[in-house]
Design an enzyme around this catalytic site. Structure first.
Site, PDB file in Angstrom:
ATOM      1  N   GLY A 197       3.399   1.602   4.833  1.00 52.22           N
ATOM      2  CA  GLY A 197       5.006   1.677   4.441  1.00 52.22           C
ATOM      3  C   GLY A 197       6.560   2.481   5.035  1.00 52.22           C
ATOM      4  N   THR A 243       8.381   2.530   8.196  1.00 46.28           N
ATOM      5  CA  THR A 243       9.523   1.268   8.369  1.00 46.28           C
ATOM      6  C   THR A 243      10.207   0.474   7.588  1.00 46.28           C
ATOM      7  OG1 THR A 243       8.026   1.363  10.511  1.00 46.28           O
ATOM      8  CG2 THR A 243       9.532  -0.867   9.954  1.00 46.28           C
ATOM      9  N   TYR A 299      -4.177  -1.153  23.630  1.00 46.60           N
ATOM     10  CA  TYR A 299      -3.239  -1.815  22.766  1.00 46.60           C
ATOM     11  C   TYR A 299      -2.998  -0.590  22.263  1.00 46.60           C
ATOM     12  CZ  TYR A 299      -2.450  -3.732  18.615  1.00 46.60           C
ATOM     13  OH  TYR A 299      -2.182  -4.410  17.317  1.00 46.60           O
ATOM     14  N   SER A 352      -1.342  -6.684  13.432  1.00 47.15           N
ATOM     15  CA  SER A 352      -0.376  -7.153  14.613  1.00 47.15           C
ATOM     16  C   SER A 352       0.974  -6.400  14.334  1.00 47.15           C
ATOM     17  CB  SER A 352      -0.289  -9.173  13.611  1.00 47.15           C
ATOM     18  OG  SER A 352      -0.225  -8.903  13.202  1.00 47.15           O
ATOM     19  N   ARG A 353       1.646  -6.599  15.562  1.00 52.90           N
ATOM     20  CA  ARG A 353       2.717  -5.673  15.707  1.00 52.90           C
ATOM     21  C   ARG A 353       3.928  -6.600  16.077  1.00 52.90           C
ATOM     22  NH1 ARG A 353       2.734  -0.455  13.557  1.00 52.90           N
ATOM     23  NH2 ARG A 353       0.259  -0.185  12.424  1.00 52.90           N
ATOM     24  N   ASN A 361      12.418   0.934  -4.735  1.00 54.63           N
ATOM     25  CA  ASN A 361      11.833   2.210  -4.310  1.00 54.63           C
ATOM     26  C   ASN A 361      13.261   2.467  -4.239  1.00 54.63           C
ATOM     27  OD1 ASN A 361       9.759   1.986  -3.733  1.00 54.63           O
ATOM     28  ND2 ASN A 361       9.152   1.579  -1.867  1.00 54.63           N
ATOM     29  N   ASP A 403       8.945   6.376  11.984  1.00 52.73           N
ATOM     30  CA  ASP A 403       7.501   6.521  12.774  1.00 52.73           C
ATOM     31  C   ASP A 403       7.325   7.968  12.954  1.00 52.73           C
ATOM     32  OD1 ASP A 403       4.535   5.566  12.865  1.00 52.73           O
ATOM     33  OD2 ASP A 403       4.845   6.052  14.380  1.00 52.73           O
ATOM     34  N   GLY A 430      -1.233   2.401  19.623  1.00 54.03           N
ATOM     35  CA  GLY A 430      -0.741   3.590  20.214  1.00 54.03           C
ATOM     36  C   GLY A 430      -2.414   4.362  20.836  1.00 54.03           C
TER      37      GLY A 430
HETATM   38  P1  GTP Z   1       2.660   2.490  11.041  1.00 49.95           P
HETATM   39  O1  GTP Z   1       3.401   1.622  11.619  1.00 49.95           O
HETATM   40  O2  GTP Z   1       1.330   1.853  10.636  1.00 49.95           O
HETATM   41  O3  GTP Z   1       2.658   3.868  10.853  1.00 49.95           O
HETATM   42  O4  GTP Z   1       2.860   1.934   9.315  1.00 49.95           O
HETATM   43  P2  GTP Z   1       4.153   2.586   8.491  1.00 49.95           P
HETATM   44  O5  GTP Z   1       3.266   3.408   7.927  1.00 49.95           O
HETATM   45  O6  GTP Z   1       5.635   1.870   8.941  1.00 49.95           O
HETATM   46  O7  GTP Z   1       3.985   0.950   6.846  1.00 49.95           O
HETATM   47  P3  GTP Z   1       4.934  -0.470   6.871  1.00 49.95           P
HETATM   48  O8  GTP Z   1       6.328   0.331   6.611  1.00 49.95           O
HETATM   49  O9  GTP Z   1       4.421  -1.018   8.435  1.00 49.95           O
HETATM   50  O10 GTP Z   1       4.096  -1.143   6.098  1.00 49.95           O
HETATM   51  C1  GTP Z   1       2.632  -1.671   6.343  1.00 49.95           C
HETATM   52  C2  GTP Z   1       2.528  -2.405   4.529  1.00 49.95           C
HETATM   53  O11 GTP Z   1       2.565  -1.554   3.365  1.00 49.95           O
HETATM   54  C3  GTP Z   1       2.904  -4.015   4.986  1.00 49.95           C
HETATM   55  O12 GTP Z   1       1.945  -4.786   4.803  1.00 49.95           O
HETATM   56  C4  GTP Z   1       3.960  -3.538   4.155  1.00 49.95           C
HETATM   57  O13 GTP Z   1       4.213  -5.092   3.207  1.00 49.95           O
HETATM   58  C5  GTP Z   1       3.368  -2.964   2.848  1.00 49.95           C
HETATM   59  N1  GTP Z   1       4.779  -1.925   2.051  1.00 49.95           N
HETATM   60  C6  GTP Z   1       5.487  -1.091   3.020  1.00 49.95           C
HETATM   61  N2  GTP Z   1       6.407  -0.977   1.447  1.00 49.95           N
HETATM   62  C7  GTP Z   1       5.492  -0.996   0.413  1.00 49.95           C
HETATM   63  C8  GTP Z   1       5.431  -0.886  -1.313  1.00 49.95           C
HETATM   64  O14 GTP Z   1       6.905  -0.587  -1.101  1.00 49.95           O
HETATM   65  N3  GTP Z   1       4.974  -1.240  -1.582  1.00 49.95           N
HETATM   66  C9  GTP Z   1       4.242  -2.883  -1.444  1.00 49.95           C
HETATM   67  N4  GTP Z   1       3.038  -2.298  -2.591  1.00 49.95           N
HETATM   68  N5  GTP Z   1       3.555  -2.303   0.045  1.00 49.95           N
HETATM   69  C10 GTP Z   1       4.121  -1.772   0.926  1.00 49.95           C
HETATM   70  C1  SPV Z   2       0.068   4.414  13.727  1.00 53.26           C
HETATM   71  O1  SPV Z   2      -0.988   3.723  13.441  1.00 53.26           O
HETATM   72  O2  SPV Z   2       0.323   5.162  12.529  1.00 53.26           O
HETATM   73  C2  SPV Z   2       1.614   3.741  13.959  1.00 53.26           C
HETATM   74  C3  SPV Z   2       0.699   2.315  14.933  1.00 53.26           C
HETATM   75  O3  SPV Z   2       1.763   3.612  14.538  1.00 53.26           O
HETATM   76  S1  SPV Z   2       0.138   2.535  16.503  1.00 53.26           S
HETATM   77  O4  SPV Z   2       1.397   3.125  17.349  1.00 53.26           O
HETATM   78  O5  SPV Z   2      -0.773   1.517  17.479  1.00 53.26           O
HETATM   79  O6  SPV Z   2      -0.521   3.783  16.539  1.00 53.26           O
HETATM   80 MN    MN Z   3       2.798   5.596  12.441  1.00 51.16          MN
END
Ligand code: GTP
Ligand code: SPV
Ligand code: MN
Length: 604
Positions: free
Chosen positions: A270, A272, A216, A384-385, A512, A294, A218
């Site tokens: 947040g 992505t 899986y 899930s991704r 934001n 990322d 990372g």
């Molecule tokens: P990784 O891929 O694990 O590194 O995650 P990431 O940092 O890219 O986070 P991502 O943007 O995928 O958001 C993760 C979760 O946070 C999702 O369920 C989003 O819907 C939620 N989220 C992102 N931005 C916001 C925000 O501005 N406000 C709130 N309340 N939730 C957010």
């Molecule tokens: C994280 O966990 O920060 C990710 C998902 O971006 S993974 O590639 O599984 O580490």
């Molecule tokens: Mn990440």
């Protein structure tokens, strides 16, 4: 839908293009002798190869084809239910001494760990195909770009690496035939997916990674957290650059002035979403573009930090993604996407909690069981991704392939904090900014196994990803600052502060942009702010809140500093530094004292 499947036999012309560098061939031979695969498949990254592997994966039930009309060229994979996230407790940094790995990493003596892993890998690929994946991290013409080879016995890994990296010939060419060239050796085997035999091990001094027992994310896409961050951060310190868990975005004003910003938020906090932000209507003419979602690799050029995104795709959190929250992500995953652990609808579409529209009346959940809206279980796993190529992103930045990288005007740190941390504030200077990063904390998420929702310190969002001693990492940040004649400003944000009744105070996502605009204003020296003990704080009138449907008292609350909460925060910083056992640089200990003093002066 496990990936532990028998060997495949490709037709002539597929899987037979060996690289030429003798050190690679010698290493592959060594791994072959150890793991004893039925055959070797040399990946070249071609479309023909990709089609063949998808066909095989469908036949072996490693993938399910989705409805071609609804999500063209897209597939679903289900991982073993015991294997759905990164495993930090089984992730090791195996440096010659424990000190080098430092207080925040699991450590093992390298020879001991090599022996343990070799014992597990002995004959592990019998009856199976061993894939050799050449890839590069970084734009093809960047001086920062690194070559890696990953050996794996998982087709899912090969197909994912084809999306997430620049894979195949481009890497073989870049490496060339020099026996002394730097390249990363990655070995992955699913073994039997037994969590008791799951280890993700890094040997930074050998530029090597061995991952066993998982299939899986990372844990197994060794390009990502393992090379680009853990080994990457180790090399970066030695070579004078930075490898960070940061998104990179471009933001252009209606007048066409453009800034680039890098932001470190922990996993599932947040990145992505921020990297693909669509500004609200009121910001007509403003445009946000994505360089990366990322990881940022940064180097100094002309006294400024310049960043490249080493990846070629996005491995993003699916739940919560919708046309309302992130339309650009939705458009990116409408086709050519590899989904993992989402739900499958009866008409061959994918579904997850938080997707637009009503839930399906029936679906197959991420475990492969029947699901209805009455089911107690979630249809899609919280972690899930999607894996999707970055070329799918409608707002991909024009300079994403630029080898020298994009100049960074601001660095943002941020975590998931229900209390204490205001929406945004600015550090007084670089070292104060390093302190903000070093002391940041966040509630844990489903991106790693273990409890969710617990506040933990996660310096620069790198706690699980720093490949060496965290004290030396802090020193590296401070040293980089000294070399910058034009350093980025440093900010801290928190989209996740909650009111007493447990609701988010801030709407987040597109809104934001309002915070980003204030950050850009500060970079352009036009934004207003008041000095506070924690840094420069905007007042409500400094942030553009036009057409925002949030009560004024909530705005005052999110922008504010609660002194009682901050006394606890100060204690938590102290405890955290103490827990690191004396590795924290003096500069940061002083920063904490000064912060405490600023609070004391105010309450006097
Ligand atoms: P990784 O891929 O694990 O590194 O995650 P990431 O940092 O890219 O986070 P991502 O943007 O995928 O958001 C993760 C979760 O946070 C999702 O369920 C989003 O819907 C939620 N989220 C992102 N931005 C916001 C925000 O501005 N406000 C709130 N309340 N939730 C957010
Ligand atoms: C994280 O966990 O920060 C990710 C998902 O971006 S993974 O590639 O599984 O580490
Ligand atoms: Mn990440």
């Amino acid at each position: 839908m496990r990936d532990i499947a028998p060997a495949i036999s490709p037709p002539k012309g597929i899987g037979d293009k060996k690289p030429t560098n003798q050190t690679v061939l010698d290493w592959v031979h060594e791994v072959e002798l150890l793991t004893q695969p039925e055959n070797i498949f040399w990946c070249d990254g071609s479309d023909r190869e990709n089609e063949f592997l998808i066909e095989q994966a469908l036949q072996q039930n490693v993938l399910i084809k989705l409805n071609e009309k609804k999500v063209p060229h897209s597939y679903l994979h289900r991982s073993n239910p015991n294997d759905v996230a990164r495993v930090e407790q089984f992730t090791f940094i195996c440096t010659p001494t424990k000190e080098e790995a430092g207080p925040t990493n699991n450590w093992s003596e390298p020879a001991e760990m090599y022996l343990k892993l070799q014992t597990m890998l002995k004959g592990a690929m019998r009856g199976r195909t061993m894939f050799v994946i050449p890839y590069i991290m970084g734009p093809p013409d960047s001086p920062l770009t690194k070559v890696g080879f990953e050996i794996t016995d998982s087709k899912y890994v090969v197909l994912s690496m084809g999306i997430m990296t620049r894979m195949g010939e481009v890497a073989v060419k870049r490496l060339g035939d020099d026996r002394n060239a730097e390249w990363n050796r990655g070995v992955h085997s699913l073994l039997d997916l037994d969590p008791a035999r799951r280890f993700i091990c890094h040997f930074p001094q050998d530029n090597a990674i061995i991952s066993v027992g998982s299939g899986y994310g990372g844990n197994v896409l060794l390009s990502k957290k393992c090379l680009a961050l853990r080994i990457g951060s180790y090399l970066a310190r030695k070579q004078g650059w930075m490898a960070e868990h940061m998104l990179i975005l471009g933001v252009a004003s209606p007048e066409g002035r453009k800034h680039y910003v890098a932001a470190a938020f922990p996993s599932a906090c947040g990145k992505t979403n921020f990297a693909m932000l669509i500004p609200p209507k009121h910001f007509a003419g403003w445009k946000v573009t994505t360089v990366g979602d990322d990881i940022a690799w940064m180097q100094i050029r002309d006294g400024r930090l310049h960043a490249v995104n080493p990846e070629n795709g996005y491995f993003g959190v699916v739940p919560g993604t919708s046309y309302k929250s992130n339309p650009n992500a939705m458009k990116s995953i409408e086709h050519d996407t590899l989904y993992t652990n989402v739900a499958l609808t009866d008409d061959g579409d994918v579904w997850w909690e938080g997707k637009d529209g009503p839930p399906p009346l029936h679906a197959i959940d991420w475990r492969g069981n029947d699901w209805t809206p009455d089911s107690k279980e979630k249809a899609a796993h919280p972690n899930s991704r999607f894996a999707t190529p970055m070329r799918n992103n409608p707002v991909l930045d024009i300079d994403v392939e630029k080898g020298e990288g994009v100049p960074i005007s601001a660095i943002i740190f941020g975590g998931r904090r229900s209390d204490t941390m205001p929406l945004v504030f600015e550090a007084f200077d670089w070292n104060h900014g390093v302190y903000l990063g070093a002391t940041m904390a966040s509630e844990t998420t489903a991106a790693a196994t273990g409890a969710v929702g617990q506040v933990r310190r996660d310096p620069m969002a790198m706690l699980p990803f720093c490949g060496y001693n965290i004290g030396d990492y802090f020193r590296h940040w401070i040293a980089i600052g000294k070399r910058l004649s034009n350093p980025p400003l440093i900010f801290n944000v928190n989209w996740f502060r909650k009111s007493e009744d447990g609701k988010f105070l801030w709407p987040g996502f597109g809104d934001n942009m309002r915070v980003l605009k204030w950050i850009i204003d500060r970079c352009e020296k036009t934004g207003g702010a008041a000095e506070s003990p924690i840094g420069w704080l905007p007042s409500p009138h400094d942030v553009d809140l036009e057409e925002l449907d949030v009560e004024h008292k909530c705005i005052v609350e999110i922008l504010g500093v609660d002194h009682e909460e901050w006394q606890k925060e100060l204690d938590a910083h102290k405890k955290f530094f103490e827990s690191l056992g004396g590795v924290v640089p003096e500069v940061l200990l002083k920063q904490r004292e000064q912060l405490a003093k600023r609070f004391a002066e105010i309450t006097k």
